[in-house]
Design a protein around this motif. Structure first.
Motif, PDB file in Angstrom:
ATOM      1  N   PHE A  79      -1.942   3.765  -2.476  1.00 48.42           N
ATOM      2  CA  PHE A  79      -2.428   3.936  -1.196  1.00 48.42           C
ATOM      3  C   PHE A  79      -3.658   3.097  -0.748  1.00 48.42           C
ATOM      4  O   PHE A  79      -4.607   3.051  -1.701  1.00 48.42           O
ATOM      5  CB  PHE A  79      -2.740   5.313  -0.747  1.00 48.42           C
ATOM      6  N   GLN A  80      -3.859   2.864   0.595  1.00 48.81           N
ATOM      7  CA  GLN A  80      -5.184   2.259   0.916  1.00 48.81           C
ATOM      8  C   GLN A  80      -6.279   3.360   0.258  1.00 48.81           C
ATOM      9  O   GLN A  80      -6.455   4.531   0.606  1.00 48.81           O
ATOM     10  CB  GLN A  80      -5.264   2.218   2.387  1.00 48.81           C
ATOM     11  N   ASN A  83       4.502   6.806   7.004  1.00 45.90           N
ATOM     12  CA  ASN A  83       3.937   7.055   5.801  1.00 45.90           C
ATOM     13  C   ASN A  83       2.589   7.195   5.518  1.00 45.90           C
ATOM     14  O   ASN A  83       1.547   6.894   4.816  1.00 45.90           O
ATOM     15  CB  ASN A  83       4.085   6.110   4.649  1.00 45.90           C
ATOM     16  N   ASP A 122      -0.591   8.596   4.527  1.00 47.86           N
ATOM     17  CA  ASP A 122      -0.544   9.587   3.171  1.00 47.86           C
ATOM     18  C   ASP A 122      -1.815  10.564   3.180  1.00 47.86           C
ATOM     19  O   ASP A 122      -2.645  10.438   3.926  1.00 47.86           O
ATOM     20  CB  ASP A 122      -0.291   8.574   1.954  1.00 47.86           C
ATOM     21  N   THR A 149       0.688  -1.275   0.217  1.00 46.72           N
ATOM     22  CA  THR A 149      -0.068   0.074  -0.290  1.00 46.72           C
ATOM     23  C   THR A 149       0.872   1.248  -0.074  1.00 46.72           C
ATOM     24  O   THR A 149       0.201   2.238   0.543  1.00 46.72           O
ATOM     25  CB  THR A 149      -0.795   0.022   1.227  1.00 46.72           C
ATOM     26  N   SER A 150       2.155   1.071  -0.516  1.00 45.49           N
ATOM     27  CA  SER A 150       3.297   2.370  -0.426  1.00 45.49           C
ATOM     28  C   SER A 150       3.820   2.006  -1.987  1.00 45.49           C
ATOM     29  O   SER A 150       4.268   0.920  -2.080  1.00 45.49           O
ATOM     30  CB  SER A 150       3.848   2.277   0.504  1.00 45.49           C
ATOM     31  N   ASP A 208      -4.200  10.516   1.080  1.00 45.92           N
ATOM     32  CA  ASP A 208      -5.553   9.878   0.724  1.00 45.92           C
ATOM     33  C   ASP A 208      -6.180   9.234   2.015  1.00 45.92           C
ATOM     34  O   ASP A 208      -7.326   9.078   2.042  1.00 45.92           O
ATOM     35  CB  ASP A 208      -5.070   8.786  -0.268  1.00 45.92           C
ATOM     36  N   ARG A 209      -5.206   8.951   3.038  1.00 48.11           N
ATOM     37  CA  ARG A 209      -5.750   8.644   4.364  1.00 48.11           C
ATOM     38  C   ARG A 209      -6.406   9.680   4.991  1.00 48.11           C
ATOM     39  O   ARG A 209      -7.420   9.589   5.528  1.00 48.11           O
ATOM     40  CB  ARG A 209      -4.523   7.666   5.039  1.00 48.11           C
TER      41      ARG A 209
END
Ligand code: SF4
Lengths: 471, 206
Positions: free
Chosen positions: A434-435, B18, B20, A294-295, B22-23
């Motif tokens: 990404f998730q 990390n 991000d 997920t990265s 989007d999270r």
């Protein structure tokens, strides 16, 4: 003799308006591309403070992130999306800014149409409210992503407050193996240096592999500089770039062209220029790559297996990998080629240019999308779509069972309705795994266009090199 | 912009690396045309179930962390897209300061422009603060930007570095554009010079 300078140093210094005592610089910005998602609040800010746009012709406005990729002539069904896209046009008119309508054939993803229109040129500074602005560095422009406050700052002042970045150089020499593309190279680089490997830096890509690469391929490499944490990617402009640009609508013409090329030829790092970080790769070590986690640093060669978290000593890193495997619903030791997929997305500013579509079409030709798999192809711009259709690529795709769509960001970020359902898994030519990037609960595997097509026709992640014999 | 004042508050620990953008704020919430109101969607997909109910195991849903004003995070916080919606969502939730060992570049810039203070500390200091934060209400952490100090609940202090210009803007609540426009004459003379030496830069404009 003056100190040898890097390409980044040269472009930076030629745009320096003022340097303050604490090292903060006012950097002149030649061009800005503006899209619908990160600009509404910037225009509001101008209105609230009664500020005009300083140089209207320095901007180019186009909607891409949120546009439908099918049936758009019928209008935009989603109300919020429609309001946002209409607002972009309204702002363009109110401030007198160059604007491409979303029904115009020149419409497309910001980072595809900048170079395509000749708006992007060597040696200039270019920004956009989108992190993948790094793409434009493939033409030798210093290009980086900014936030909405900075979009407003550029509109009002044609400058940004910046501090110089670090100089980083990644050199790739040697013979590329069969089936290895620009996408595999950048995935392998990120796998090696990590998603923070380039933080605070501008990465200059060099070496024979980059020199031999097409301008489009360089765009793919520079595009994902941000996934390595860098501010921007850069390649020294050469004859390939000049040939790419000549005759494009917004490129210089006549005597101005000659003068520009003279200058562009000086845009390379001097011998002996110092870099803060140097990394070298041997092309022969790079295999076609896929991401498993997920990265974007969670990648490996397609022939490999899913890593085992218990092999990782660092506690936080182990947890991160463990979490990624749970989210992706895959097990340690599993062969990557055993990972089955539900959807395939060929598109995004990383891989939606004509040579990407050609590479995918070569694999799709005469084959069929596997049962139970939905595969879509979303060209990067209306002009690319036109060219692909002139070459018959759309027919190859549709005969193979791919959905041939209209240009936009689409499933790269899952905003316009093209998205993964919870639990669905994609092979995607985009740049972020990404998730939830492609939809809540969605699982993304990053691949090259050829590998995406291979996944579509086999129904699982697959090595494009073994395709003809195995399938 | 509001002036940044010394405060102490509950800190929420998020040890993962990390984290991000989007999270922090998933793309589908970027359809807004306003800067405000994004706090309810902060960390949306890890915070809520599909039916909109709260996920019990997500830390911001624990009663003692609902009013967190500080976030202590793993490495490379804010990586990913350039969306300023990330700091908008964080500040709209009520968080005024994020502490980590490292931040992604664009997120870093965006945050300061929205009055959100980002503090870089060493991994050991971060781990100590994560430990403090795990005590929730019982261990409030103080942030003193003026003197560049984090005040730990046990009375200990951690000094931090901050760019003097950014510090000044935050403390005074200043807007960058106004500051830059003070250099208007320098920008104009740059433009005139460029017009002479590189005329195609202008000529190429649409
Ligand atoms: S295609 Fe994806 S990465 Fe590229 S600009 Fe659009 S949303 Fe951003």
């Amino acid at each position: 003799m003056a100190e040898p300078r890097t390409l980044f140093d040269k472009i930076w210094e030629s745009h320096l308006v003022e340097e303050k005592d604490d090292g903060t610089c006012i950097l002149y910005i030649d061009r800005q591309i503006i899209h619908e998602i990160t600009s509404a609040q910037a225009f509001d800010g101008l209105r609230e403070n009664n500020r005009p746009v300083r140089v209207p012709e320095a901007h180019l406005l186009v909607a891409d992130h949120n546009v439908p990729t099918a049936g758009r002539a019928d209008g935009i069904a989603n109300e919020e999306s429609r309001i946002q896209i209409e607002l972009l046009e309204k702002n363009a008119k109110e401030f007198g800014l160059p604007f491409i309508d979303f029904l115009d054939v020149r419409q497309g993803i910001v980072h595809v149409i900048g170079p395509e229109q000749g708006f992007t040129q060597p040696g200039l500074t270019l920004v956009c409210g989108d992190s993948h602005t790094a793409t434009h560095g493939a033409l030798g422009a210093l290009a980086f992503g900014i936030g909405t406050s900075e979009v407003e700052h550029v509109l009002a002042t044609q400058t940004l407050l910046q501090k110089p970045s670090k100089n980083m150089r990644i050199t790739i020499n040697g013979e590329l193996r069969e089936g290895v593309t620009a996408k595999d190279i950048i995935l392998a680089i990120i796998g090696e240096i990590g998603t923070a490997g380039g933080t605070g830096s501008v990465i200059e890509y060099a070496g024979s592999v980059i020199e031999d690469m097409s301008v489009e391929g360089r765009m793919t490499v520079c595009n994902m500089s941000i996934e390595a944490g860098a501010r921007a990617g850069l390649v020294a402009p050469d004859q390939k770039v000049f040939d790419y640009l000549v005759g494009r609508p917004m490129a210089p013409k006549g005597a101005a062209w000659e003068q520009a090329v003279e200058y562009w030829k000086t845009l390379k790092s001097d011998n002996g220029a110092a870099y803060d970080i140097e990394v070298e790769f041997d092309a022969a070590d790079i295999e076609p790559h896929v991401s498993w986690g997920t990265s974007p640093e969670m990648v490996g060669p397609i022939g490999g297996v899913v890593p085992n978290p218990t092999d990782i000593n660092d506690e936080a890193k182990r947890q991160t990998v463990q979490g990624a495997l749970e989210y992706m619903n895959i097990q340690p030791g599993m062969k990557l080629t055993d990972i089955h997929i539900d959807k395939v997305f060929i598109g995004s500013c990383t891989n939606s240019r004509i040579e990407d579509l050609r590479a995918a079409a070569r694999v799709a030709r005469g084959r069929k999308v596997a049962a139970g798999v939905y595969a879509m192809v979303v060209p990067g711009s209306g002009l690319i779509k036109e060219q692909a259709e002139a070459e018959g690529l759309d027919v190859i795709f549709t005969e193979a069972g791919f959905d041939w769509r209209e240009p936009g960001c689409s499933m790269c970020l899952g905003m316009n309705g093209d998205m993964l359902e919870p639990g669905e898994r994609s092979a995607s030519t985009s740049n972020r795994n990404f998730q939830g990037r492609q939809g809540p609960g969605g699982r993304t595997h990053l691949v090259s266009p050829a590998m995406a097509a291979a996944a579509a026709v086999t129904g699982h992640l697959a090595d494009v090199r073994g395709l003809s014999s195995a399938e | 912009m509001k002036k940044f004042e010394t405060f102490s508050g509950v800190a929420v620990p998020m040890a993962g690396h990390n984290i991000d953008t989007d999270r922090i704020i998933p793309a589908r919430f970027l359809k807004t045309i306003k800067r405000t109101g994004l706090g309810v969607n902060l960390f949306n997909d890890v915070r809520y179930n599909e039916d909109g109910s709260e996920k019990e195991d997500f830390i911001l849903n624990h009663p003692q962390y609902r009013n967190s004003e500080i976030l202590v995070a793993g490495d490379n916080f804010g990586c990913g897209s350039s969306r300023e919606h990330a700091p908008w969502a964080i500040t709209d939730f009520g968080i005024k300061c994020v502490i980590s060992t490292s931040f992604a570049d664009i997120f870093f810039n965006n945050s300061f422009k929205n009055g959100l203070l980002l503090i870089k500390v060493t991994p050991e200091q971060r781990d100590a603060l994560l430990e403090d934060a795990s005590h929730g209400e019982n261990a409030r952490i103080g942030i003193d930007l003026e003197n560049q100090k984090i005040l730990r609940p046990d009375g200990g202090e951690i000094a931090f570095d901050v760019d003097p210009f950014r510090k000044h803007c935050l403390l005074e609540g200043l807007d960058d554009i106004g500051i830059t426009l003070q250099s208007d004459d320098k920008i104009t003379s740059f433009e005139e010079k460029q017009k002479q030496s590189m005329p195609w830069m202008q000529g190429a404009r649409v």
